[in-house]
Enzyme design. Sequence first.
Site, PDB file in Angstrom:
ATOM      1  N   TYR B 293      -2.723 -10.006   3.456  1.00 62.63           N
ATOM      2  CA  TYR B 293      -3.575 -10.729   4.586  1.00 62.63           C
ATOM      3  C   TYR B 293      -2.805 -11.989   5.039  1.00 62.63           C
ATOM      4  O   TYR B 293      -2.596 -12.799   4.432  1.00 62.63           O
ATOM      5  CB  TYR B 293      -4.767 -10.979   4.336  1.00 62.63           C
ATOM      6  N   TYR B 344      -5.734  -9.106  14.557  1.00 57.41           N
ATOM      7  CA  TYR B 344      -6.597  -9.789  13.641  1.00 57.41           C
ATOM      8  C   TYR B 344      -7.891  -9.434  13.458  1.00 57.41           C
ATOM      9  O   TYR B 344      -8.657  -9.828  14.356  1.00 57.41           O
ATOM     10  CB  TYR B 344      -6.426 -10.971  13.848  1.00 57.41           C
TER      11      TYR B 344
END
Lengths: 147, 394
Positions: B293, B344
């Site tokens: 991430y 995202y």
Amino acid sequence: MSMTPYLRPGLAKPAPSRDGLDTPFWEGLQQEKLLLQRCNGCNRWQWGPEWVCHRCHSFDLRYEETAAEGIIYSHERIWHPVHPALAEQGPYVVVLVELPHADGVRIVGNLVGDPHQPLVIGAPVHAVFEHHLDDDPVHTLLQWAVS
Amino acid sequence: MTTDRTLRGKAAVVGVAETEYYKWGRSPDPEFKLAIEAVLGACANAGIDPADVDGFSSYSNDRSDASRLSAALGCKQLSFASMQWGGGGGGGSGAVANAAAAIATGQAECVVVFRALAQGQFGRFGQGPRSRMVSGAAAHTLPYGLMSAAHMFAMKVNRFMHDHGVQQEALRAISLASYAHAQHNPRAVMNGRPLDEATYDASRWIVEPFHLFDCCQENDGAAAMVLVSAERAKDFDHNPCYVLAAVSGSQHRAGAPVHNTPEYASSGFTTVAPRLYRMAQMGPGDVDVLQSYENFTGGVMMSIVEHGFCTAEEVNDFLTVENLSAPGGKLPLNTSGGNLAECYMHGLGLNIEAVRQIWGESTCQVPDAEVAMVCSGPMVTPVSSCIFGSEATL
Ligand SMILES: [Zn+2]
């Protein structure tokens, strides 16, 4: 002693929390004193403000004055404005200051002076009290300068 | 007794889907509709009737409520509804863990893990609050202009880089590899917008040490994945993609207020990663491809260290574009483009990409990928990680 505010006006102004948890801290700054929490159970310093000692679970935390000097634990030079008040600000510096006289707890503030100055982890700094006495709410910000 | 207390091989992913990915505020659809679209897509991908979904698992206070979803999809019943505490993408793999745990313990049969975001409808992440007054923990940071995720995390990364002599080029390599992978992925928002070293170096600072290209996008869209038991997984079209391990958590006093966590210069995985590997019965050397991430590249860098792919002192040598690139790098990273260059979606896209690698369906496929890891939400608390594996890894 007063100083020109480090940041342009318009950011949210700090007010003591409604539950009173950090009221002594904010009142202390207005008198140019740094008051942080210290546990009556184990005598250790603790910050940020909390109702219980993380070590001994005592609820008996007092506010005690500590020397308003420390060392830069980390730093950041911020360029991109994420708030309209900072649109014309240009770069500014936020430091995380470690307080050796208070068991190494850390506190956030701005590093006053040239925003392009070199930023050195471990550098000694001292407090600069930035009063906003005509503001609503009245408040004082705790800033830092390289010693 | 303890040998039974594991998620290893108990559940599998049988379907994944995402909506079209948009730049923030550009979604023509409201958030709940995006969520439904993603769930329907994942069910179609699995070949399962949405009415048979009986559980929902999400994170980061997703606004698409499980009961509303269950009603809208005409599910026969709701057996499991779980929200992983914590903000950012820290719960991306934690939501997978919760879903797998529900299945493994007989609480539910078919659980959808999902995340939906429409920032045009609900406001952006990367902006400071506009209130006139602030109190509580935020009063000790906001008035100093420390008000965004980038500001919260740059100080952790600066300290880590100082302690271990990490160079800017290590962060740049993460960004370049992600953008390179996105050029092969038609879903990626940054597809058609390649990035080179000179452009990265010339890009503006957001907050040192993060250039513009070290920061995730902000997007609208939704993503979903369908999990069932390992036994049932064999009946679906896809080869099962097993959950070999999924854990969440944080270090001692990670939540200490106002930047007072003891282990400060950290992505937050130092206690999570050992539990992850123990459950998977694997080590970092077994991982074929990593999805890590990126709120900011510095978090990826620390996640890679804390999951044992290299030491902190090896970062400058290990984090190179060559090492991080599919198909042939030592550790192909964020092979869809990730949060930087695909989308995202609070990181759930990374979990989907890991599954696609196991299925052999990635647009940057790592040959014979059998083990794919996801690290979710570095520097928040709690964080989470998971490892997916093919049939051969059981
Ligand atoms: Zn105590």
